[in-house]
Design a protein around this motif. Structure first.
Motif, short mmCIF file in Angstrom:
data_model
loop_
_atom_site.label_atom_id
_atom_site.label_comp_id
_atom_site.label_asym_id
_atom_site.label_seq_id
_atom_site.Cartn_x
_atom_site.Cartn_y
_atom_site.Cartn_z
N THR A 1 0.86 -1.19 0.00
CA THR A 1 0.00 0.00 0.00
C THR A 1 0.89 1.23 0.00
O THR A 1 1.75 1.38 0.87
N LEU A 2 0.69 2.12 -0.98
CA LEU A 2 1.52 3.31 -1.13
C LEU A 2 0.91 4.52 -0.44
O LEU A 2 -0.31 4.71 -0.48
N ASN A 3 1.77 5.33 0.18
CA ASN A 3 1.34 6.61 0.74
C ASN A 3 2.23 7.69 0.14
O ASN A 3 3.31 7.98 0.66
N PRO A 4 1.82 8.29 -1.00
CA PRO A 4 2.68 9.25 -1.69
C PRO A 4 2.92 10.53 -0.90
O PRO A 4 3.89 11.25 -1.18
N ILE A 5 2.07 10.84 0.05
CA ILE A 5 2.26 12.07 0.84
C ILE A 5 3.45 11.93 1.78
O ILE A 5 4.35 12.77 1.83
N SER A 6 3.48 10.81 2.53
CA SER A 6 4.58 10.58 3.47
C SER A 6 5.73 9.83 2.82
O SER A 6 6.78 9.64 3.43
N LYS A 7 5.52 9.38 1.55
CA LYS A 7 6.52 8.60 0.82
C LYS A 7 6.90 7.33 1.59
O LYS A 7 8.07 6.97 1.72
N THR A 8 5.87 6.69 2.12
CA THR A 8 6.05 5.44 2.84
C THR A 8 5.18 4.35 2.21
O THR A 8 4.24 4.63 1.48
N THR A 9 5.52 3.11 2.51
CA THR A 9 4.73 1.98 2.05
C THR A 9 4.48 1.03 3.22
O THR A 9 5.24 1.02 4.19
N ALA A 10 3.43 0.24 3.08
CA ALA A 10 3.14 -0.82 4.05
C ALA A 10 2.91 -2.10 3.26
O ALA A 10 2.08 -2.14 2.35
N GLY A 11 3.68 -3.13 3.58
CA GLY A 11 3.59 -4.39 2.85
C GLY A 11 3.10 -5.52 3.72
O GLY A 11 3.36 -5.56 4.93
N ILE A 12 2.37 -6.43 3.10
CA ILE A 12 1.92 -7.65 3.77
C ILE A 12 2.03 -8.79 2.77
O ILE A 12 1.78 -8.60 1.57
#
Length: 278
Positions: A59-70
């Motif tokens: 899951t991409l979060n372009p605002i914080s430039k972070t991702t969460a993977g599962i």
């Protein structure tokens, strides 16, 4: 999956024609497996690597430039110290019906953009947190259900356990990195602190006490990369495996990691020189 903690190591990747090639410059220590916990009768065997294939939904979060993977890694075979793959008949891993058993790891992680453009080719990421669990179950016709990552399904990249699933070990990352190369190949490399459960100690019988560190490296090509759709990226068919070790690290830095260290030292030296000239 050799998936999970207690060491300081350098993890790096070599990108060539869409592949990430982990390199080990020192022998990996062996471990011994007793399959009787899953009802499979065979002579205990030794191996030093477990091969597998991973599926991850990001899951991409372009605002914080972070991702969460599962995701999960289905382990498919053992390799011995000579580099030979041990057949399913001698290990029981992957045999169907009531004969064999399955092994897999499940994991979650978060990353932050390190270099490049977020979600684009050539980008690299710092893995902020990575947790993993190692599981097994007898192949008895009532098996766990694996849902491959799909960028159109936010609930994919998951495993629904059967009633006979057994937890073998847990781990948390110490050092990890991920990247997307110029051909949309991806990589995830991690060094993890690893701890067996009581069931895990029945399966991995030697050494005793068991290794406290797990090394894992999985990579794929563009064929397994499904680009972002509504903020979701699916990465499938990522191949690699896991192996174990103790502190101090049983491996030496790979050639690329040495080169990266060299570049870092050059940068430090140049910065000091500029300050001195001023």
């Amino acid at each position: 999956m050799k998936n999970v903690f207690k060491t300081v190591a350098i993890v790096a990747v070599v990108v060539t024609a869409g592949f990430t090639l982990p390199v080990t410059a020192a022998p990996t220590p062996s471990f011994t497996v007793d399959t009787s916990i899953f009802g499979y009768s065979t002579t205990d065997f030794s191996a030093n690597f477990i091969n597998g294939s991973a599926s991850t939904l990001i899951t991409l979060n372009p605002i914080s430039k972070t991702t969460a993977g599962i995701g999960y890694t289905q382990l498919t075979s053992f390799t011995n110290s000579m580099g030979g793959v041990l057949g399913a008949g001698s290990t029981g891993l992957g045999l169907s019906g009531t004969m064999g058993y399955a092994l897999w790891a499940e994991y979650t992680y978060t990353t932050t953009l390190l270099t490049g453009s977020f979600g684009a080719v050539g980008s690299t990421y710092t893995v902020n947190a990575l947790t993993s669990t190692l599981w097994g179950e007898k192949s008895d016709g009532s098996n766990s259900v694996f849902t491959m990552a799909n960028n159109g399904n936010a609930a994919s990249g998951t495993v629904v356990h059967s009633s006979d699933t057994v937890l073998l070990g847990t781990g948390t990352s110490m050092i990890a990195s991920s990247s997307i190369n110029n051909l949309f190949g991806t990589s995830l490399n991690a060094t993890m602190a690893f701890a067996l459960t009581s069931n895990g100690a029945s399966f991995f019988t030697a050494p005793n006490p068991f290794y406290d560190t797990l090394y894992t490296s999985f990579t794929n090509t563009s064929g397994g990369f499904d680009a972002a759709n509504n903020g979701l990226v699916a990465i499938n068919n990522a191949s690699g495996g896991v192996d174990f070790g103790n502190t101090p690290v049983n491996k030496v830095p790979e050639p690329t990691s040495i080169a990266l260290l060299g570049l870092g030292l050059v940068g430090v030296a140049m910065a000091r020189r500029r300050r001195a000239e001023k």
